[in-house]
Scaffold this active site. Structure first.
Site, PDB file in Angstrom:
ATOM      1  N   HIS A  39      -6.289   0.931  -4.354  1.00  0.00           N
ATOM      2  CA  HIS A  39      -5.195   0.114  -4.234  1.00  0.00           C
ATOM      3  C   HIS A  39      -4.895   0.103  -2.717  1.00  0.00           C
ATOM      4  CE1 HIS A  39      -1.077  -1.673  -5.439  1.00  0.00           C
ATOM      5  NE2 HIS A  39      -1.964  -2.523  -5.387  1.00  0.00           N
ATOM      6  N   HIS A  81       0.810  -6.062   2.618  1.00  0.00           N
ATOM      7  CA  HIS A  81       1.442  -6.329   1.275  1.00  0.00           C
ATOM      8  C   HIS A  81       2.620  -7.339   1.242  1.00  0.00           C
ATOM      9  CE1 HIS A  81       3.662  -5.749  -2.610  1.00  0.00           C
ATOM     10  NE2 HIS A  81       2.218  -5.893  -3.330  1.00  0.00           N
TER      11      HIS A  81
END
Length: 295
Positions: A39, A81
């Site tokens: 991730h 992100h």
């Protein structure tokens, strides 16, 4: 004459073999349990979404990485992100008068000046926010697969086409990549639908947990339904897997974000195809050596 013909045939076969592309297709869930995806790279061990996190995932032997894509003021795609640069860079120090420091308000050159590693650990001082081009080059170097998330696409109209253009320019839309090394996902169903319409060959995933009754509608444009592990049940996984996706194969579930062995074994027992983790080595070891719970 026969010997000469045989020699010509042999030479031709050798030439074809030498010219044929080397496949780096990666193992799927049928080979050795669920596919484990790092991730934002191996983000428990290196600053998220940096090239260092990709390198760390490769060092751990993890063959898939996930990342997030946004677009700068001048149209460059960068891997980050958050909508704001504040949490994972030193933007507040470098550009103190530019709050709230949103990616879309900065040029690629300005973002390239920022330190994206020191917040995580002094060892990573000087790490940069990579462009998507830089990121896919690093993933390619390690022969990894890429799970690419279009982040907040409503903020960046046309980002689907822009992303596919970068992927195409960098060789990531050829058959070798599309068949086994690339998935594009988003929390926006419209964005996933757009990617499928623009490039039907690309495997796609919808992030979220649509109602079971709504799943057949997603099967027309999404190969995967990718929910949070807290929302997952064996019945839901079965409902997804019972449907056929746009490429004629059963739909899959990639679950996020799992960082402990017990949860990894539990969701593996549900039959998920992939597990996304900040600690991908922990998950990999759990699903390969443990007996999955829930079976």
């Amino acid at each position: 004459m026969y010997a000469r013909a045989a020699a010509v045939t042999t030479t031709a076969l050798v030439t074809v073999a030498l010219l044929a592309p080397v496949s780096h297709a990666l193992p799927g869930p049928a080979d050795d349990g669920p596919t484990v995806v790092a991730h934002r790279g191996a983000s428990a061990y290196a600053p998220e979404n940096t090239l260092a996190a990709v390198d760390k995932a490769a060092e751990l032997g993890i063959r898939w990485v996930e990342n997030d894509v946004r677009r700068t003021k001048d149209g460059e795609l960068v891997v980050l992100h958050d909508e704001s640069l504040a949490r994972t860079t030193d933007v507040e120090e470098v550009f103190p008068d530019r709050a709230p420091w949103k990616v879309k308000d900065f040029t690629a050159a300005e973002i390239a000046r920022l330190d994206a590693g020191s917040w995580f650990d002094a060892r990573y001082a000087g790490a940069r926010v990579p462009t998507l081009k830089q990121y896919v080059h690093r993933v390619e170097r390690h022969h990894q697969g890429l799970l690419l998330e279009l982040k907040s696409p409503e903020l960046y109209p046309g980002i689907e086409r822009d992303t596919l253009k970068v992927l195409s320019n960098e060789g990531w839309l050829d058959r070798r990549h599309v068949d086994g090394r690339l998935i594009v996902q988003s929390f926006s169903a419209d964005s996933v639908r757009t990617v499928h319409a623009l490039k039907p060959a690309v495997k796609t995933g919808f992030l979220g947990t649509p109602a079971t009754s709504e799943l057949p509608g997603y099967a027309g444009f999404a190969d995967q339904i990718n929910p949070s592990h807290g929302s997952l049940t064996p019945a839901y996984v079965s409902a997804v897997r019972s449907l056929t996706g746009p490429h004629g194969r059963p739909m899959e579930v990639f679950v996020w974000t799992v960082d402990d062995a017990e949860t990894a074994r539990r969701v593996a027992g549900y039959g998920v195809a992939g597990i996304i983790s900040n600690k991908p080595d922990v998950v990999r070891d759990a699903v390969r050596t443990g007996v999955p719970a829930g079976r």
